[in-house]
Design an enzyme around this catalytic site. Sequence first.
Site, PDB file in Angstrom:
ATOM      1  N   CYS A  72     -10.204   3.654   2.590  1.00 14.96           N
ATOM      2  CA  CYS A  72     -10.455   3.451   1.162  1.00 14.96           C
ATOM      3  C   CYS A  72      -9.554   2.381   0.537  1.00 14.96           C
ATOM      4  CB  CYS A  72     -10.390   4.794   0.438  1.00 14.96           C
ATOM      5  SG  CYS A  72     -11.269   4.770  -1.123  1.00 14.96           S
ATOM      6  N   ARG A 116     -19.167   5.996 -10.001  1.00 11.87           N
ATOM      7  CA  ARG A 116     -18.220   6.059  -8.894  1.00 11.87           C
ATOM      8  C   ARG A 116     -18.895   6.710  -7.684  1.00 11.87           C
ATOM      9  NH1 ARG A 116     -12.740   5.402  -9.170  1.00 11.87           N
ATOM     10  NH2 ARG A 116     -11.695   6.506  -7.488  1.00 11.87           N
ATOM     11  N   HIS A 149     -12.438   9.674   3.582  1.00  3.89           N
ATOM     12  CA  HIS A 149     -11.280  10.574   3.570  1.00  3.89           C
ATOM     13  C   HIS A 149     -11.692  11.819   4.346  1.00  3.89           C
ATOM     14  CE1 HIS A 149      -9.178   8.328   0.414  1.00  3.89           C
ATOM     15  NE2 HIS A 149     -10.319   8.237  -0.229  1.00  3.89           N
TER      16      HIS A 149
HETATM   17  N1  GLN Z   1      -8.809   2.616  -6.065  1.00  3.27           N
HETATM   18  C1  GLN Z   1      -9.859   2.367  -5.124  1.00  3.27           C
HETATM   19  C2  GLN Z   1     -11.264   2.544  -5.672  1.00  3.27           C
HETATM   20  O1  GLN Z   1     -11.495   3.359  -6.540  1.00  3.27           O
HETATM   21  C3  GLN Z   1      -9.623   3.240  -3.891  1.00  3.27           C
HETATM   22  C4  GLN Z   1      -9.734   4.714  -4.156  1.00  3.27           C
HETATM   23  C5  GLN Z   1      -9.314   5.563  -2.988  1.00  3.27           C
HETATM   24  O2  GLN Z   1      -8.519   5.156  -2.159  1.00  3.27           O
HETATM   25  N2  GLN Z   1      -9.801   6.785  -2.946  1.00  3.27           N
HETATM   26  O3  GLN Z   1     -12.176   1.858  -5.220  1.00  3.27           O
END
Ligand code: GLN
EC number: 6.3.5.13
Length: 242
Positions: A94, A129, A195
């Site tokens: 990520c 998101r 994750h």
């Molecule tokens: N900040 C990054 C995004 O939102 C990565 C988020 C994360 O590592 N979960 O794309």
Amino acid sequence: MSESSLRVVWVYPDLLSTYGDQGNALVTARRAEQRGLKVTRTDVRSDQRIPTSGDIYLIGGGEDRPQRLAAERLQRDGGLQRAVDNGAIVFAVCAGYQIIGHEFINDLGERQPGLGLLDVVTVRGEGSRCVGDVLADIDERLGLPQLTGFENHQGVTRLGPGVRPFARVRIGRGNGTGDGTEGAWRDTVIGTYMHGPVLARNPQVADLLIKLALDVNALPPVDDRWYEALRAERIAAARQPA
Ligand code: GLN
């Protein structure tokens, strides 16, 4: 690396360690030890130098501000780039994935340079998101079972010609580009949005990293029953309608 030892480097646990991504270091080390390897795990905080002698570098996810700081510090340090030049393996999740690409949009809304270890560019997604359980088919060249993971990101990552998609999503969004790709890889560098921790859900991916480090095609089997139970549970969860 020497014949029977493996150095696992966990990069910046103080900045990049969301959703239990530290589990990736635990699982990698454990599975190597189960194969009789002596494992040294080094946790490198962001105020420390990145050692260049590691075999496997693991980088986790993070929120937008820690992500900016981590990218700045890794850039300044230069150790990770040198390690990759020497053949080290990198597995980044990520925010870590975005950081090892060419650039991403940081918490200040600016384009921030990454390390350029993967030919990918991340922009800020316009839509909702990407959040939820993911099920994806890993690139058949890697010969691995389906990838299960959990994603939570706003970034949308576009792949250049220097990488291949790590996987193709069956359920979930992955790179968020709408083309079904998830993550990216080339040679010894892999980035993913998963994750989970993803290596606990997909122990064969941890084994892939170990095989790359040892330069072998196979490892002795280990008892995977616990992992299989976890996989079955998470795959069922991904298939459940939201
Ligand atoms: N900040 C990054 C995004 O939102 C990565 C988020 C994360 O590592 N979960 O794309």
